[in-house]
Design a protein around this motif. Structure first.
Motif, mmCIF file in Angstrom:
data_model
loop_
_atom_site.group_PDB
_atom_site.id
_atom_site.type_symbol
_atom_site.label_atom_id
_atom_site.label_comp_id
_atom_site.label_asym_id
_atom_site.label_seq_id
_atom_site.Cartn_x
_atom_site.Cartn_y
_atom_site.Cartn_z
ATOM 1 N N LEU A 1 12.616 -3.027 10.845
ATOM 2 C CA LEU A 1 12.183 -4.328 10.335
ATOM 3 C C LEU A 1 10.758 -4.196 9.817
ATOM 4 C CD1 LEU A 1 13.120 -7.307 10.088
ATOM 5 C CD2 LEU A 1 11.932 -7.726 12.238
ATOM 6 N N ILE A 2 10.550 -4.554 8.544
ATOM 7 C CA ILE A 2 9.278 -4.354 7.845
ATOM 8 C C ILE A 2 8.705 -5.698 7.398
ATOM 9 C CG2 ILE A 2 8.183 -3.277 5.835
ATOM 10 C CD1 ILE A 2 9.358 -1.150 7.566
ATOM 11 N N GLU A 3 7.405 -5.869 7.617
ATOM 12 C CA GLU A 3 6.685 -6.995 7.036
ATOM 13 C C GLU A 3 5.947 -6.452 5.822
ATOM 14 O OE1 GLU A 3 3.483 -10.482 8.225
ATOM 15 O OE2 GLU A 3 3.953 -8.914 9.678
ATOM 16 N N LYS A 4 6.300 -6.937 4.656
ATOM 17 C CA LYS A 4 5.722 -6.415 3.420
ATOM 18 C C LYS A 4 4.234 -6.758 3.334
ATOM 19 C CE LYS A 4 6.899 -5.659 -1.286
ATOM 20 N NZ LYS A 4 7.822 -5.775 -2.341
ATOM 21 N N ILE A 5 3.440 -5.773 2.931
ATOM 22 C CA ILE A 5 2.005 -5.978 2.753
ATOM 23 C C ILE A 5 1.772 -6.444 1.323
ATOM 24 C CG2 ILE A 5 -0.246 -4.845 2.653
ATOM 25 C CD1 ILE A 5 0.791 -2.920 4.816
ATOM 26 N N GLY B 1 4.536 -1.605 3.524
ATOM 27 C CA GLY B 1 4.798 -2.598 4.548
ATOM 28 C C GLY B 1 4.426 -2.072 5.917
ATOM 29 N N LYS B 2 4.434 -2.974 6.880
ATOM 30 C CA LYS B 2 4.098 -2.627 8.258
ATOM 31 C C LYS B 2 5.352 -2.768 9.115
ATOM 32 C CE LYS B 2 0.697 -3.507 11.772
ATOM 33 N NZ LYS B 2 -0.584 -4.104 12.068
ATOM 34 N N VAL B 3 5.615 -1.758 9.938
ATOM 35 C CA VAL B 3 6.795 -1.764 10.806
ATOM 36 C C VAL B 3 6.572 -2.766 11.928
ATOM 37 C CG1 VAL B 3 8.232 -0.390 12.343
ATOM 38 C CG2 VAL B 3 7.331 0.634 10.256
ATOM 39 N N VAL B 4 7.505 -3.723 12.052
ATOM 40 C CA VAL B 4 7.419 -4.765 13.062
ATOM 41 C C VAL B 4 8.294 -4.419 14.267
ATOM 42 C CG1 VAL B 4 7.854 -7.212 13.511
ATOM 43 C CG2 VAL B 4 6.924 -6.505 11.317
ATOM 44 N N ALA B 5 9.483 -3.854 14.001
ATOM 45 C CA ALA B 5 10.411 -3.488 15.075
ATOM 46 C C ALA B 5 11.324 -2.372 14.588
ATOM 47 C CB ALA B 5 11.233 -4.697 15.492
ATOM 48 N N VAL B 6 11.774 -1.540 15.525
ATOM 49 C CA VAL B 6 12.701 -0.447 15.194
ATOM 50 C C VAL B 6 13.884 -0.468 16.148
ATOM 51 C CG1 VAL B 6 10.934 1.061 14.221
ATOM 52 C CG2 VAL B 6 11.458 1.221 16.623
ATOM 53 N N GLY B 7 15.027 -0.015 15.626
ATOM 54 C CA GLY B 7 16.211 0.116 16.458
ATOM 55 C C GLY B 7 16.129 1.370 17.315
ATOM 56 N N PRO B 8 17.065 1.537 18.241
ATOM 57 C CA PRO B 8 17.038 2.691 19.135
ATOM 58 C C PRO B 8 17.401 4.006 18.460
ATOM 59 C CG PRO B 8 18.979 1.361 19.539
ATOM 60 C CD PRO B 8 18.139 0.622 18.551
ATOM 61 N N GLY C 1 4.036 -0.784 14.150
ATOM 62 C CA GLY C 1 2.643 -0.665 13.729
ATOM 63 C C GLY C 1 2.412 0.344 12.618
ATOM 64 N N ASP C 2 3.394 1.234 12.343
ATOM 65 C CA ASP C 2 3.246 2.205 11.257
ATOM 66 C C ASP C 2 3.209 1.488 9.907
ATOM 67 O OD1 ASP C 2 3.258 4.418 12.917
ATOM 68 O OD2 ASP C 2 5.366 4.908 12.579
ATOM 69 N N THR C 3 2.421 2.025 8.984
ATOM 70 C CA THR C 3 2.401 1.530 7.606
ATOM 71 C C THR C 3 3.235 2.496 6.777
ATOM 72 O OG1 THR C 3 0.188 0.632 7.928
ATOM 73 C CG2 THR C 3 0.926 0.882 5.662
ATOM 74 N N VAL C 4 4.196 1.974 6.019
ATOM 75 C CA VAL C 4 5.160 2.814 5.323
ATOM 76 C C VAL C 4 5.222 2.493 3.838
ATOM 77 C CG1 VAL C 4 6.610 3.190 7.354
ATOM 78 C CG2 VAL C 4 7.040 1.221 5.900
ATOM 79 N N LEU C 5 5.680 3.478 3.069
ATOM 80 C CA LEU C 5 5.919 3.320 1.642
ATOM 81 C C LEU C 5 7.389 2.962 1.458
ATOM 82 C CD1 LEU C 5 4.767 3.616 -1.227
ATOM 83 C CD2 LEU C 5 5.504 6.003 -1.163
ATOM 84 N N LEU C 6 7.634 1.870 0.746
ATOM 85 C CA LEU C 6 8.986 1.354 0.576
ATOM 86 C C LEU C 6 9.542 1.679 -0.803
ATOM 87 C CD1 LEU C 6 8.315 -2.197 2.062
ATOM 88 C CD2 LEU C 6 9.381 -0.266 3.217
ATOM 89 N N PRO C 7 10.875 1.812 -0.904
ATOM 90 C CA PRO C 7 11.460 1.994 -2.234
ATOM 91 C C PRO C 7 11.296 0.710 -3.053
ATOM 92 C CG PRO C 7 13.172 1.740 -0.579
ATOM 93 C CD PRO C 7 11.872 1.799 0.153
ATOM 94 N N GLU C 8 11.344 0.859 -4.373
ATOM 95 C CA GLU C 8 11.159 -0.298 -5.247
ATOM 96 C C GLU C 8 12.260 -1.341 -5.047
ATOM 97 O OE1 GLU C 8 10.432 -1.221 -9.985
ATOM 98 O OE2 GLU C 8 10.388 0.835 -9.264
ATOM 99 N N TYR C 9 13.472 -0.877 -4.811
ATOM 100 C CA TYR C 9 14.608 -1.778 -4.603
ATOM 101 C C TYR C 9 15.258 -1.458 -3.272
ATOM 102 C CZ TYR C 9 13.981 -2.358 -9.598
ATOM 103 O OH TYR C 9 13.442 -2.594 -10.825
#
Length: 97
Positions: free
Chosen positions: A13-17, A39-46, A63-71
């Motif tokens: 689950l990502i919150e877009k920056i 975006g910033k990672v809000v929650a991850v699955g197991p 809490g990780d900051t990640v690079l997201l695909p365009e679509y």
């Protein structure tokens, strides 16, 4: 009451920056400088299970900051906030400062 979404399997689950469109002095920034899709990672699955039944954990943590695909990703709205739900393997990379 606030809702909390805990992703299943290998989903993240990502919150877009949203980058600022102008500086603190009020200068408007060109669109090219604000284009980074992150975006910033809000929650991850197991994680997923392998053939032997062992859990293969997700490679990201909250809490990780990640690079997201365009679509891609699934739009999720919880309360007033909007998030994106991605599979772990769809995330392009982790950003370090």
């Amino acid at each position: 009451m606030a809702k909390r979404l805990i992703p299943l399997l290998n989903r993240v689950l990502i919150e877009k920056i949203v980058p600022p469109t102008k500086t603190s002095a009020g200068i408007l920034l060109p669109e090219k400088t604000t284009k980074l899709n992150s975006g910033k990672v809000v929650a991850v699955g197991p994680g997923l299970r392998d053939r032997e039944g062992n859990t293969v954990p997700v490679s990201l943590k909250e809490g990780d900051t990640v690079l997201l695909p365009e679509y891609g990703g699934t739009d999720v709205k919880l309360g007033e906030k909007e998030y994106l739900l991605f599979r772990d393997e769809d995330i392009l990379g982790k950003l370090h400062e």
